[in-house]
Write an enzyme that holds these catalytic residues in place. Structure first.
Site, PDB file in Angstrom:
ATOM      1  N   LYS A  78       0.844  -1.202   0.000  1.00  9.74           N
ATOM      2  CA  LYS A  78       0.000   0.000   0.000  1.00  9.74           C
ATOM      3  C   LYS A  78       0.876   1.247   0.000  1.00  9.74           C
ATOM      4  CE  LYS A  78      -3.807   1.906   2.854  1.00  9.74           C
ATOM      5  NZ  LYS A  78      -4.690   1.600   3.999  1.00  9.74           N
ATOM      6  N   SER A 154      -9.599   1.544   3.251  1.00 10.79           N
ATOM      7  CA  SER A 154      -8.741   2.375   2.427  1.00 10.79           C
ATOM      8  C   SER A 154      -7.721   1.597   1.595  1.00 10.79           C
ATOM      9  CB  SER A 154      -7.980   3.368   3.320  1.00 10.79           C
ATOM     10  OG  SER A 154      -7.072   2.711   4.179  1.00 10.79           O
ATOM     11  N   SER A 178      -9.806  -0.782   7.259  1.00 14.30           N
ATOM     12  CA  SER A 178      -9.207  -0.551   5.941  1.00 14.30           C
ATOM     13  C   SER A 178      -8.492  -1.743   5.319  1.00 14.30           C
ATOM     14  CB  SER A 178      -8.245   0.637   6.007  1.00 14.30           C
ATOM     15  OG  SER A 178      -8.955   1.837   6.107  1.00 14.30           O
TER      16      SER A 178
END
Lengths: 477, 66
Positions: A78, A154, A178
Site C-alpha cells: 500500500k 482504504s 481498511s
C-alpha cells in the site's frame, strides 16, 4: 502449470521447479498491464525492480538459498508505507515527496528481506481515509466484480490486486476497517492484526492509537505466511508490542472442534441498516463452524454502537492533528474534496471529547475482555451491505451506517475478514472472525478451517479469469 | 442539541479557530452534519465511564529512531 492461485501453491511450485519467479513475475506484470487501467489498483509499477528481484530469487533457489515461503512471490505494498525503490504518495498531492524517499518502512523491509518480489505501490484512499477524487490525477479504484461499485477502502488497491491475481499477497493498513473492508468488497481474505503486533515506523499515520499494518491475500493460510514475516517488536515504534510472536502456520490445520464461538447479536445482527443477505452469510458461516465441532453461543458486547462513535472520533481527531497545518493553508484545496471534509470534522471536537472517547475505550475494552473470557472467537458480518456505488454516497447516510470493523480497532483486537458468499446481485459478502489480543493464530486457524469447507475464496472476477489466459501466454507455461 | 442558529455560529467559530479556508458550500455541508457529529461525541458521556481512566500511554523515554 496454471498461474498459481495462492502463495502456498506458488511457494510449492517454485520449490518443485514447476515455475520460476521470473515466470510468475512476468505473468503478474502482464495482468497489471491488462487490468490496471480498468480497476485502478497500482499507483506505481516497478517493472525493472520486480524483474531484478525475481531473477535474484531464481538464482537463490538454484543456489539452495531459501528465505521462506514469500521468496519469489509477486507482492505489493500500500502506498502509505515507505519503500526505498519507489516514491510514497499516500494517494495525495499533499504529502511531501521527500517523506519516505529512499528508505523502507519496517514492514516493507521485512517483506523485502525474505525475497518477495515487489511489483510497486498500491492505490488507497487518500491518507487512508478520503474516497477517490477524479480531479486529483490518481487512479480511481473500481470493484472488479462490478466496475461501478466501490472496491472499499482504504487499502483498495491491495484488495483489487489480490482479487484479480495481479499479486499473490500484499500489505494494507487498518484504522477502522481498511484491510477488512476491501478484503470483503473484493472477495478475499484480510487480517487486521492486534494493535502493536506489526511495527508502524515508516507508515504515514491516520489515527495513531488505532492504526495497524496487516496482510491481505487469497486465503487465511496465505495471511498467516505473511504475518510470520511482518510480526514482531521494533524499538522504532513506541506502540509496538513485545508480546511473543507465534508461528501462525504451525497449528493452522488443527480445526475448530471445541472452539468457543460467540455470536454478538445486539448491533452486529440486529442493526436496522444490516442487509439481510449480509446477515444470512455471516450466520451461515457460524453454522459451518458449528458443523465442524465449534461450541456456538450468543453473547453481548454492550454499547457496540458507541464504540463505533468513539473509534471514529479518535481517528478523526488524531488525523486532524496530523493534517491541520496543511489544511489551514493553500493546501486545503490540494486534498480530495471528500478527504478535506472528513478530516476537517476534527475541528468540531473538543479536547475533552477526545479524552472522553479514550475513557470510553478503557471501559469498552474491559467489557470486551469479560466477553472474550468465555469465547475464543466472535463471528460477525464484516460489512452491513454488499459493495455500494462508487460515487454519490450521501455523507449524512455514511455517518449513520454501522461499522462492524471499527469496533475492533477501538479494542485493538485481531480480526479476520473472509469471503462468505455472494449477494443475489452477484456481489461479495464477507464474515469477520475476531479474537482476543494477540490470538491471531486462533482466528487464522478458524478461518483456514472455514475455507476448507467453503468455496467463496476460490472465486475470481470474470475479468481476472480472462486475464489469466493472457498471463499464461506471457510467461507461465 | 444546539438550535439551528447556534449550529451555524458554532461551526463558523470552529472553522475560523482552526483556520480552514472553506468555500461557502463546504461551510454549509459542515453545518448540515454538525448536529450528528456533536450527538456522536455527546453520546460517549455515559455514567458507566464516569470514573474510567483514558486509554492513553505515555513514556518518558523517547523511541529509537528507525
Amino acid at each position: 502449470m496454471d498461474y498459481p492461485f495462492t502463495i502456498a501453491e506458488a511457494a510449492a511450485a517454485l520449490r518443485s521447479g514447476q515455475v520460476t519467479s521470473t515466470e510468475l513475475t512476468r505473468g503478474a506484470l502482464a495482468r497489471i498491464r491488462r487490468l490496471n487501467d480498468s480497476v485502478g489498483a497500482f499507483i506505481t509499477v516497478t517493472d525493472d525492480v520486480a524483474m531484478a528481484m525475481a531473477q535474484r530469487a531464481d538464482v537463490d533457489f538454484a543456489a539452495g538459498i531459501d528465505r521462506g515461503p514469500l521468496q519469489g512471490i509477486p507482492f505489493a505494498i500500500k502506498d502509505l508505507l515507505a519503500t526505498k525503490d519507489a516514491p510514497t504518495t499516500a494517494n495525495s498531492l499533499v504529502l511531501d515527496r521527500k517523506w519516505g524517499d529512499g528508505y523502507d518502512a519496517i514492514a516493507s523491509a521485512r517483506i523485502r528481506s525474505v525475497g518477495a518480489v515487489l511489483l510497486g505501490k498500491l492505490v488507497l484512499s487518500e491518507f487512508a481515509l478520503g474516497p477517490p477524487d477524479p480531479e486529483k490525477g490518481f487512479p480511481i479504484p473500481r470493484n472488479p466484480w462490478d466496475l461501478d461499485r466501490t472496491a472499499g477502502g482504504s487499502s483498495s488497491g491491495t484488495g483489487i490486486a489480490v482479487a484479480t491475481g495481479m499479486i499473490l499477497g500484499g500489505l494494507g493498513t487498518d484504522t477502522g476497517g481498511s484491510v477488512r473492508i476491501p478484503a470483503a468488497n473484493n472477495s478475499h481474505t484480510g487480517l487486521k492484526v492486534t494493535y502493536g503486533r506489526v511495527p508502524k515506523w515508516g507508515c504515514a499515520p491516520l489515527g495513531y492509537s488505532l492504526d495497524s499494518i496487516g496482510p491481505m491475500a487469497r486465503t487465511a493460510l496465505d495471511c498467516a505466511l505473511i504475518l510470520n514475516v511482518i510480526a514482531g517488536h521494533d524499538a522504532s515504534d513506541p506502540t509496538a508490542a513485545t508480546a511473543p510472536v507465534d508461528d501462525y502456520t504451525a497449528g493452522i490445520d488443527s480445526g475448530v472442534r471445541g472452539l468457543r464461538v460467540g455470536v454478538p447479536v445486539e448491533y452486529f445482527y440486529d442493526h436496522p441498516m444490516l442487509d439481510p443477505e449480509a446477515k444470512a452469510a455471516a450466520l451461515a458461516a457460524v453454522e459451518v463452524l458449528r458443523d465442524l465441532g465449534a461450541d456456538v453461543r450468543e453473547v453481548n458486547l454492550p454499547h457496540a454502537a458507541l464504540a463505533k462513535e468513539a473509534n471514529t472520533m479518535i481517528m478523526i481527531t488524531e488525523a486532524f492533528a496530523y493534517h491541520r497545518l496543511d489544511m489551514a493553508s493553500s493546501k486545503w484545496r490540494h486534498y480530495g474534496a471528500q478527504t478535506r471534509m472528513m478530516i476537517g470534522r476534527g475541528a468540531f471536537y473538543t479536547a475533552a471529547d477526545y479524552v472522553q472517547a479514550q475513557r470510553f475505550r478503557s471501559w469498552f475494552c474491559r467489557k470486551s475482555a469479560e466477553v472474550m473470557a468465555d469465547v475464543d472467537v466472535l463471528v460477525t458480518p464484516t460489512m452491513a451491505e454488499p459493495p455500494g456505488p462508487l460515487f454519490g454516497v450521501d455523507p449524512a447516510k455514511r455517518l449513520l451506517q454501522p461499522s462492524f470493523t471499527g469496533v475492533f480497532n477501538l479494542t485493538g483486537y485481531p480480526a479476520l475478514a473472509l469471503p462468505a458468499g455472494f449477494s443475489s446481485g452477484g456481489l461479495p459478502l464477507s464474515v469477520q472472525f475476531v479474537g482476543a489480543p494477540f490470538a491471531e493464530a486462533t482466528i487464522l486457524r478458524a478461518g483456514h478451517a472455514f475455507q476448507q469447507e467453503t468455496p467463496w475464496h476460490l472465486r475470481v472476477p470474470a475479468m481476472a479469469e480472462s486475464s489469466a489466459r493472457e498471463a499464461q501466454k506471457a510467461g507461465v507455461a | 442539541m444546539p438550535e439551528p442558529k447556534d449550529v451555524r455560529a458554532a461551526v463558523t467559530a470552529a472553522v475560523e479557530a482552526a483556520g480552514l479556508p472553506l468555500t461557502d458550500a463546504e461551510l454549509e455541508a459542515f453545518v448540515s452534519i454538525y448536529p450528528a457529529l456533536r450527538a456522536g461525541a455527546d453520546s460517549l458521556y455515559i455514567e458507566a465511564v464516569r470514573y474510567e481512566e483514558p486509554a492513553l500511554v505515555f513514556t518518558p523515554v523517547p523511541p529509537v529512531q528507525g
